[in-house]
Every structure is written in structure tokens, then in C-alpha cells.
Design an enzyme around this catalytic site. Structure first.
Site, PDB file in Angstrom:
ATOM      1  CB  ALA A 323      30.203 -26.201  52.013  1.00 48.05           C
ATOM      2  CB  ALA A 324      29.518 -25.718  58.048  1.00 50.36           C
ATOM      3  N   PRO A 326      23.627 -24.095  56.426  1.00 50.33           N
ATOM      4  CG  PRO A 326      21.299 -24.346  56.590  1.00 50.33           C
ATOM      5  CD  PRO A 326      22.470 -24.659  55.704  1.00 50.33           C
ATOM      6  N   GLY A 327      24.047 -25.434  58.839  1.00 55.38           N
ATOM      7  CA  GLY A 327      24.410 -26.188  60.024  1.00 55.38           C
ATOM      8  C   GLY A 327      23.671 -27.487  60.237  1.00 55.38           C
ATOM      9  N   GLY A 328      22.867 -27.923  59.310  1.00 51.62           N
ATOM     10  CA  GLY A 328      22.133 -29.177  59.490  1.00 51.62           C
ATOM     11  C   GLY A 328      23.055 -30.378  59.594  1.00 51.62           C
ATOM     12  CD  GLU A 347      29.121 -21.079  54.163  1.00 52.45           C
ATOM     13  OE1 GLU A 347      29.067 -20.478  53.073  1.00 52.45           O
ATOM     14  OE2 GLU A 347      28.874 -22.299  54.295  1.00 52.45           O
ATOM     15  CG  ASP A 374      38.252 -20.324  48.633  1.00 51.33           C
ATOM     16  OD1 ASP A 374      37.629 -21.404  48.540  1.00 51.33           O
ATOM     17  OD2 ASP A 374      38.615 -19.671  47.636  1.00 51.33           O
ATOM     18  CG  ASP A 393      26.359 -30.615  50.819  1.00 48.65           C
ATOM     19  OD1 ASP A 393      26.223 -31.114  49.682  1.00 48.65           O
ATOM     20  OD2 ASP A 393      25.431 -30.041  51.411  1.00 48.65           O
ATOM     21  CB  CYS A 450      21.631 -30.737  46.144  1.00 48.39           C
ATOM     22  SG  CYS A 450      22.170 -29.017  46.067  1.00 48.39           S
TER      23      CYS A 450
END
Length: 625
Positions: A323-324, A326-328, A347, A374, A393, A450
Site C-alpha cells: 500500500a504505497a 503517497p510514497g513516503g 496501490e 488489489d 502498511d 496507524c
């Protein structure tokens, strides 16, 4: 010699005692009489003349120096002799005038002091009056409560529900309940239980901080009362802004110096991070500087550093970020790998691919492939046991980042939490399938989320209430805003030990039982002790009330058990103990198991069939084009 003499004279003059100041209450001097003079006046004159004569003699002895000065001295002495009486009269007059002026100034100063005292007294009286008015107003607005805290009655709660919420009374009641619960044995109200206080606290916290009933109830169950208050207060404050240095383009020291020159007040994040910076305030938009546009740093929360640090990617590895966007985390992985190896940035949401690709280009990442699958289908797309490490993540309820998104307080329900937990488990199983356990440097999966809710991370707890889990799960880490001053986060690192799977035995076909108009898939027959449980299928049993028709499938087993005398009409005989699983059961089950070679052969056949199907599909696509 003349110079030394002059210096001695000056020192003698400087050592004379200072003139005595005139005292305020000293009587004015008397006027000079006509035929007389002030006592001691002639003696002072003689002393001055003698001093001047001595000085003249010393100058004459050393070469008659300063003749002009001698003449001027003598003239001044003569003038002083001649003008003695006039000077005395003038001084006396001035003394009289000064005495009169001093009396007037004393009167003025006394009047000024009296005016200041009157004003000060008036100010003090006004302050006292204002404090009394404020106290009376407070007493009118807030009803005086007894010294001993009491829970509100139902009537009082109904009255509060009909009125707008009084935040001051709610806050005061919350503090009192927290104090009572912290020392419940000695402070509790007679006839009130702990559950009564907890329920009232839950209602008050939901009303005061704006949480829905489910979420505040879940938080109350998870944390002790004092820690709960610290957590809720931490959610009300924003977390510090942090950024990560892109080591592909810059060093942290150089970046910090450039940003300080631009008016950004910052410090190194902490000892555990070598690339993080925390920003206190900035005179320029921190997300629009030239350094940001050039890809020297990435705005990223401190808690999102942790999963990548736990993953510990190595150079020239194959890594998947499931689940990449926004790329952080993806750019952090590429920076650690120094743009070597391959990173699959997956993604699922197509709308977030733009931000992902933009950040990858801005940060100078060249070893990443962006894909839109997916996450549960990645084993089919990438193949099983094909990568060295996986970062998951997982999407979650966001209960750890309430300070960023306050809508979580009212939008999340128990159903949402269970949906997130189910999706997370499916994604985790897919991540385990993708990782190769035989990788020389990898074979690791890092799971992070999170969220702080128990249903989303309950399978990572060693124990929670009545549940007990494996002791190794205590090595997982949970981060809270009120403890580490970071967003609520959870991180677990797993090691895949083997690529082989235990294929489950084929389930027995369910029995169809016809009883009146109802269809029953299976029947569980339990003994009084709860030790005998079997599934009957395909056999006919006749009872007095109903006729149950079942097809024959396990007739042989039933005959054996009847012959041994353990069963009578399918039920144990009285006074005899029947084990849950007999030896015949385990023997039959062992015979049904496949050997490892057979399992491997079946898997290989399945993979081959999938490859052929894939080739056929690709051929059809090419033919269609």
C-alpha cells in the site's frame, strides 16, 4: 619639583572634608550686623592668603614660573578682600530665598504625596469591589456543590439533556470522577459501583470531546483512567511537523543549514533517526520551498519512519510495498537501497497513483515499479515465494491519527473496525504467500497500521482481558501520542520459516437431515459430559417422534463401534466412558493424508495449469489487438 609641589597642593585640597549640606529643619542664618562680621571669617581669609603666599614662594624658588598666574591670584585675592561684605550680604539673601522656596516645595510635595495615596486607596478599593462582584457572579452562574462529590441523578441528567451542554460543569465532573476512580476504595460514594462511575465518565467524555458512543467506550475499556485522559488530551493537540532527508540527493546537515537560512526553526528528530528533522516554526511554507521541489526532503510523520526501519531493506533485493501511496515509505526504502534492486510500489486506488508517481520522480527514485492491484491478488500477479521482503502498511480505521482527522471521532463504528480487521488479515496472508522463506537475506514481513483499536491489532497482543496469545507477540511495538509524542502506530516484524503449506484434509460432505420441513446440514451428538461429539451422515435412524433419513456413508465404523459394545444405537452405553477420538479414527485420517512428494507434485501441476491459462489469455489479447 614645581610639578610635585602643585600635585601635593591639589591632593591637600582634595582631602578637605566635603561641605555640610543644609538640613531641611535647620533654622535660617541670622543677618549680618553693621559693625561686625561672621565669626571665623577673618581667620578663613588669613588661611587662604597664607596658602597663596606659600605657593608664590615655591614658584619663585624654582625659577619664577607662572608669573601670569601669580598676578591673577593676587588680583582675585584683592577682589575677594574688597567684596567680602557684599558677598556675605548676597549669600545671606540667597539663603533666605532658598529657605522660603524650600518651605513651599515641602508643601507641594506633601500635597502630591497625599493625592497619590488617595488614588492608590481608590484603586485598591475598586479592585476589591471587582473581585467581590466576580465572586458573586460566579456563585450565580454555577451552583455551589457539596465538598463530597455525588453522581448526578436521573432527573438531573434529563435536565442537562434538555439544556445546551455546560462545558465547565462537564470538565469539573470529569476531573472529580477521575479522582474518585484513581482511589475508588476510599473515595467512592455509598451505594455506587465502579461501573456507575465508568458509565458516567464515558458519557461526559463523549459530550465534552465530541466522540461517538462506540469509540469513547472502546478507549475507556483499553486504558486506565489517568492514561485515558492523557491520551485524549494528546489527540486534541497537533503532532510536530517532521521531514525526512532524501539521502539520494542531500545530507541532513547540509539541508538543515539551508533551511535555517530560509527562516525555518528546526532540530534533529531524535537519536534513533539519522535522516529526520523536526520543524517548530517556519517563515516560509515548508512544503513549497525550492529544496522541497528539488526532492531534497519529504514531509513525513515520525511514526511512518518506523516500519521502514523495522523492514531494514538491503541492496539488490526485491521488495514489495503493498500500500504505497503517497510514497513516503517507498522512497525511504529506495534511498536505503541506494536505487539498487527492485521495489514494487502497489496501490489499489487508481486516484492515488498520481501523487505516488509524482513523489517518486521528485525524489529521484529509479528502481521502483508502480502497479495497480488489489493487495490480495499480488500472489497471483507476482507469483508466490518471489520477493525478499514485504512492507504492509495496511489500511485501517485511523484511530491513531485523530489529531489529523477529527472526523474519526464520530464516523467510525464497530462494523467499520471489523471490516478493516478482516481486510488486514487477508492482506497479511497474501504478503506471507509472496515472500520467499529461502531468501538468503530476507524472508521478512513488516505489518504496520496507524490504529490503536483492539480488533485491528488484537491478534498481536500477548493477552487482553480473557484472551491469551503467544508470548513472542510481546516483541511487537505500539506507539501512542501521549507517550512518544507521535501518531498512534503499531509495528510487527515477521519471519517466514518455510515455503511449504499444510494442505487441509477434504472436509466430510455434510449430512442432509430431513425433519418435517426443516433441512439440517449436520447433527452434533453430545454426551452428558460433553466428550462425545460426532457428525452423522447417510444413515437412517428412527425415533419415536420423528423419522430422520440419512444416506449411508460410515456404516462400517458404526458397526465396529457397536460390536465393541461402546455404542448402542449411536449413543454410549450407561456407565461407560467413550473417548472423543478413537484409534480407528486417527488411523483412517492418517491414511487419507498425502505425502510431501504428492503435495509438491499437486502444487507444481496447479502452477503449470495457471501458467498455461495465463499464456492462453495473453495470446487471446494479442490476437484481439
Amino acid at each position: 619639583m614645581a610639578a610635585t609641589a602643585l600635585s601635593k597642593i591639589k591632593e591637600a585640597k582634595s582631602q578637605k572634608p566635603p561641605p555640610r549640606k543644609k538640613q531641611r529643619n535647620e533654622p535660617p542664618p541670622r543677618k549680618k550686623q553693621k559693625n561686625g562680621s561672621f565669626p571665623g571669617k577673618n581667620s578663613m581669609k588669613d588661611d587662604l592668603i597664607s596658602d597663596s603666599d606659600d605657593m608664590d614662594e615655591m614658584v619663585e624658588e624654582h625659577g619664577q614660573l607662572h608669573e601670569d598666574q601669580q598676578g591673577s591670584d593676587s588680583d582675585s585675592e584683592m577682589s575677594s578682600d574688597g567684596d567680602d561684605l557684599l558677598a556675605d550680604d548676597f549669600l545671606l539673601g540667597s539663603d533666605d530665598g532658598n529657605s522660603d522656596g524650600e518651605k513651599g516645595s515641602d508643601l507641594d510635595s506633601n500635597s502630591d504625596e497625599s493625592d497619590i495615596e488617595v488614588k492608590a486607596r481608590a484603586d485598591e478599593e475598586e479592585k476589591v469591589r471587582e473581585e467581590e462582584d466576580a465572586l458573586e457572579e460566579l456563585k450565580l452562574n454555577i451552583k455551589e456543590e457539596p465538598d463530597e462529590f455525588r453522581l448526578p441523578t436521573k432527573e438531573e441528567l434529563e435536565e442537562e439533556a434538555n439544556r445546551p451542554p455546560d462545558l465547565q460543569s462537564l470538565q469539573r465532573r470529569i476531573k472529580e470522577i477521575v479522582r474518585m476512580l484513581s482511589n475508588f476504595k476510599s473515595l467512592r460514594q455509598e451505594g455506587a459501583t465502579r461501573n456507575d462511575y465508568v458509565e458516567q465518565l464515558t458519557m461526559d467524555l463523549g459530550s465534552y470531546y465530541g466522540y461517538n458512543e462506540f469509540l469513547i467506550g472502546a478507549l475507556v475499556e483499553m486504558f486506565p483512567v489517568n492514561e485515558l485522559m492523557e491520551l485524549i488530551e494528546a489527540f486534541e493537540k497537533p503532532r510536530p511537523i517532521s521531514l525526512r532527508t532524501n539521502t539520494l540527493k542531500a545530507r541532513r546537515r547540509d539541508l538543515a543549514g539551508v533551511l535555517l537560512n530560509r527562516g525555518v526553526n528546526l532540530d534533529p528528530l531524535s537519536k534513533w533517526s539519522k535522516v529526520g528533522l523536526v520543524v517548530y516554526d517556519s517563515q516560509v511554507p515548508i512544503g513549497a520551498t525550492q529544496e522541497y521541489m528539488a526532492g531534497y526532503y519529504m514531509l513525513q510523520s515520525a511514526s511512518s519512519f518506523l516500519p521502514v526501519m523495522a523492514l531494514a531493506p538491503q541492496e539488490k533485493e526485491r521488495i514489495v510495498d503493498m500500500a504505497a501511496a503517497p510514497g513516503g515509505k517507498t522512497t525511504y526504502i529506495s534511498a536505503i537501497m541506494k536505487n539498487s534492486g527492485i521495489v514494487y510500489a502497489n496501490e489499489m486506488k487508481e486516484s492515488r497513483l498520481k501523487s505516488l508517481t509524482a513523489n517518486l520522480q521528485r525524489m529521484g527514485v529509479t528502481n521502483t515499479l508502480v502497479c495497480n492491484y488489489d493487495g490480495r491478488e499480488l500472489p497471483k500477479a507476482l507469483g508466490q515465494n518471489t520477493v525478499d521482503r514485504v512492507l504492509l502498511d495496511a489500511p485501517c480505521s485511523g484511530t491513531g491519527v485523530i489529531s489529523k482527522d477529527e472526523s474519526v471521532k464520530t464516523s467510525k463504528t464497530l462494523e467499520d473496525i471489523h471490516k478493516c480487521a478482516h481486510l488486514q488479515k487477508e492482506l497479511l496472508l497474501a504478503a506471507i504467500d509472496v515472500v520467499d522463506a529461502n531468501s538468503k537475506s530476507g524472508g521478512y514481513i513488516v505489518y504496520s497500521t496507524c490504529s490503536i483499536m483492539i480488533p485491528e491489532v488484537c491478534f498481536w497482543f500477548v493477552r487482553f482481558r480473557e484472551n491469551r496469545f503467544h508470548p513472542s507477540l510481546e516483541k511487537t511495538r505500539r506507539f501512542y501520542p501521549h507517550v512518544q509524542n507521535m501518531d498512534g502506530f503499531f509495528v510487527a516484524k515477521l519471519k517466514k520459516m518455510s515455503n511449504s503449506k499444510l494442505t487441509p484434509t477434504a472436509p466430510e460432505p455434510p449430512a442432509t437431515v430431513e425433519q418435517g420441513s426443516e433441512l439440517i446440514d449436520s447433527i452434533d451428538i453430545n454426551s452428558d459430559e460433553g466428550e462425545f461429539q460426532r457428525r452423522l451422515s447417510k444413515e437412517s435412524i428412527t425415533t419415536e417422534r420423528t423419522k430422520i433419513t440419512i444416506t449411508e456413508s460410515k456404516e462400517s465404523n458404526m458397526k465396529k463401534s457397536r460390536e465393541s459394545g461402546k455404542l448402542q444405537n449411536g449413543f454410549p452405553e450407561k456407565g461407560k466412558h467413550v473417548p472423543k477420538y478413537t484409534a480407528g479414527f486417527w488411523k483412517e485420517r492418517k491414511q487419507q493424508r498425502l505425502s510431501r512428494e504428492e503435495i509438491a507434485k499437486a502444487r507444481e501441476e496447479k502452477r503449470q495449469a495457471l501458467r498455461e491459462d495465463k499464456k492462453k489469455a495473453e495470446g487471446k489479447k494479442r490476437a484481439a489487438k
